[in-house]
Design an enzyme around this catalytic site. Sequence first.
Site, mmCIF file in Angstrom:
data_model
loop_
_atom_site.group_PDB
_atom_site.id
_atom_site.type_symbol
_atom_site.label_atom_id
_atom_site.label_comp_id
_atom_site.label_asym_id
_atom_site.label_seq_id
_atom_site.Cartn_x
_atom_site.Cartn_y
_atom_site.Cartn_z
ATOM 1 N N ASP A 1 -8.904 6.880 7.360
ATOM 2 C CA ASP A 1 -8.680 6.244 6.061
ATOM 3 C C ASP A 1 -9.432 4.914 5.958
ATOM 4 O O ASP A 1 -8.861 3.889 5.551
ATOM 5 C CB ASP A 1 -7.191 6.025 5.835
ATOM 6 C CG ASP A 1 -6.859 5.797 4.358
ATOM 7 O OD1 ASP A 1 -7.645 6.243 3.502
ATOM 8 O OD2 ASP A 1 -5.822 5.169 4.070
ATOM 9 N N GLY B 1 0.823 -1.201 0.000
ATOM 10 C CA GLY B 1 0.000 0.000 0.000
ATOM 11 C C GLY B 1 0.852 1.243 0.000
ATOM 12 O O GLY B 1 2.087 1.185 -0.134
ATOM 13 N N GLY B 2 0.179 2.386 0.156
ATOM 14 C CA GLY B 2 0.893 3.646 0.126
ATOM 15 C C GLY B 2 1.878 3.811 1.262
ATOM 16 O O GLY B 2 2.912 4.479 1.111
ATOM 17 N N MET B 3 1.590 3.179 2.408
ATOM 18 C CA MET B 3 2.456 3.360 3.572
ATOM 19 C C MET B 3 3.538 2.294 3.674
ATOM 20 O O MET B 3 4.412 2.394 4.524
ATOM 21 C CB MET B 3 1.610 3.354 4.857
ATOM 22 C CG MET B 3 0.573 4.462 4.912
ATOM 23 S SD MET B 3 1.278 6.119 4.798
ATOM 24 C CE MET B 3 2.160 6.212 6.360
ATOM 25 N N GLY B 4 3.501 1.240 2.842
ATOM 26 C CA GLY B 4 4.545 0.243 2.924
ATOM 27 C C GLY B 4 4.138 -1.102 2.376
ATOM 28 O O GLY B 4 3.066 -1.266 1.774
ATOM 29 N N VAL C 1 3.747 -5.336 3.293
ATOM 30 C CA VAL C 1 3.504 -6.252 4.401
ATOM 31 C C VAL C 1 3.934 -7.651 3.978
ATOM 32 O O VAL C 1 3.577 -8.128 2.887
ATOM 33 C CB VAL C 1 2.019 -6.254 4.823
ATOM 34 C CG1 VAL C 1 1.800 -7.188 6.005
ATOM 35 C CG2 VAL C 1 1.570 -4.842 5.185
#
Length: 458
Positions: A193, A71-74, A76
């Site tokens: 979000d 995703g945008g934040m990282g 997984v």
Amino acid sequence: MVSSHLYCSICGAANRAQATFCNTCGRPLRTDISSQQYLLVGSAPSTRIGLLTSNHLLKRRYRILRPIGKGGMGVVYKAEDRLFQNRPVAVKEMNQHGLSPRELIEAIEAFEREAYLLVDLSHPSLPKIHDYFEEEGRWYLVMDFIEGENLEKYLEKAPGGRLPLKETLKIGMKLSHVLHYLHSHRPPIIFRDLKPTNVMRTPTGEIYLIDFGIARLFKAGQAQDTVSYGSVGYAAPEQFGKLTTPQSDIYSLGALLHQLLSGYDPGTNTPNPFTFPPLSRVPAKLEGLVGQMVEMNATNRPASMAAVYQELQGIEAQLVRKTPLPQTRSTPTAAAVSKQRMLSPSQIPARSQPSKKISRRAVIIGMAALGLAVAGGGMEVWVFAPHPLYTYGGHSENVNGMADMFSAIEVILVMLYLLLPGRLPTHVSHQEAQMEPCRCGMWRMETMYTPTGGILSM
């Protein structure tokens, strides 16, 4: 009027007008930037994410298995915790590729905020944090591994991209419950979000809220958020330049419920991202609730997530009442159940207990059969033949076979009488029966005393 924000065409996040790269996903915001420039801007290649291979060992403890989401934040990864018998965990790697020094600081702060927010929280719909560390210039967050898929992938397999009404209500209640828990935190936690990619669903239907990268603590009296965050179509209007409140999450949940019910992706709302088509084939009360949740004015939305939960719960209960129950067997009425419960112990008929020994009734049946055989076999000899004198009771007389035959029949009738329901005593001892010899030389019971003191006369 020119907007003061520049929206990312990939993730929909709002950025400042002068930004070159999206502060959420790191993608270039301007079309005049070549791919070569994109690779050179920001930090060194070592900051790129998603490069961990299978069996890579982090912190000499977490063995990487495979990437499971991005995703945008990282990114997984699914991994194994070697310290705790290889239990499955999720390892989140922070995205810092393409960020300026200032943006990198903000990203690290957001990553740390996610760790600190989750470590103090405990709810069935929230993953637990196990570890948080930095290694070789990258930041990692270790949390519960959730087996399943996000709602976006789940919707892709659903007919028409929408879910059944009852399932939507279940998801809505679980999300409103966990969001109410976050809002009840002191200070309140605003998720900011809520969208299908940030909601995990397990094969058993459990729901988890994931990715707290842009969640924030609500500060009463603050004029506006420091940075505008959110996903277009799901983010409330006030998230773009104003202060986000718990009502902002209510808007996002309303947009998500609308998508689950209709199959319509709110991210495609153009040119106005805050419009929603009417819902069809749903209860009017539910349609009204969703419409109220996505009101432009935050004050017109439901007062709290608790109120949303109660409304959804009431709609579900109304659906259950309208559903006929399967008729498998007759159900006793309330009056019958009440009457049965009011019976005293003396009014309840006793149940007969099976005997573990040979029953007295079986013995008497055998004796009666034997008596009949003897009487029938010797009838011709005994009926008319004279017999010697018998003395009994102090008297003497001659008797014949006919009298003896009647005595035998009398004994048989007594035995058969004892076979009648309720006539057979449970126990008779020698002392409780008075017997004397009959005329044919047999014993005859004159009187029998039952254990309760009753008298059975023959």
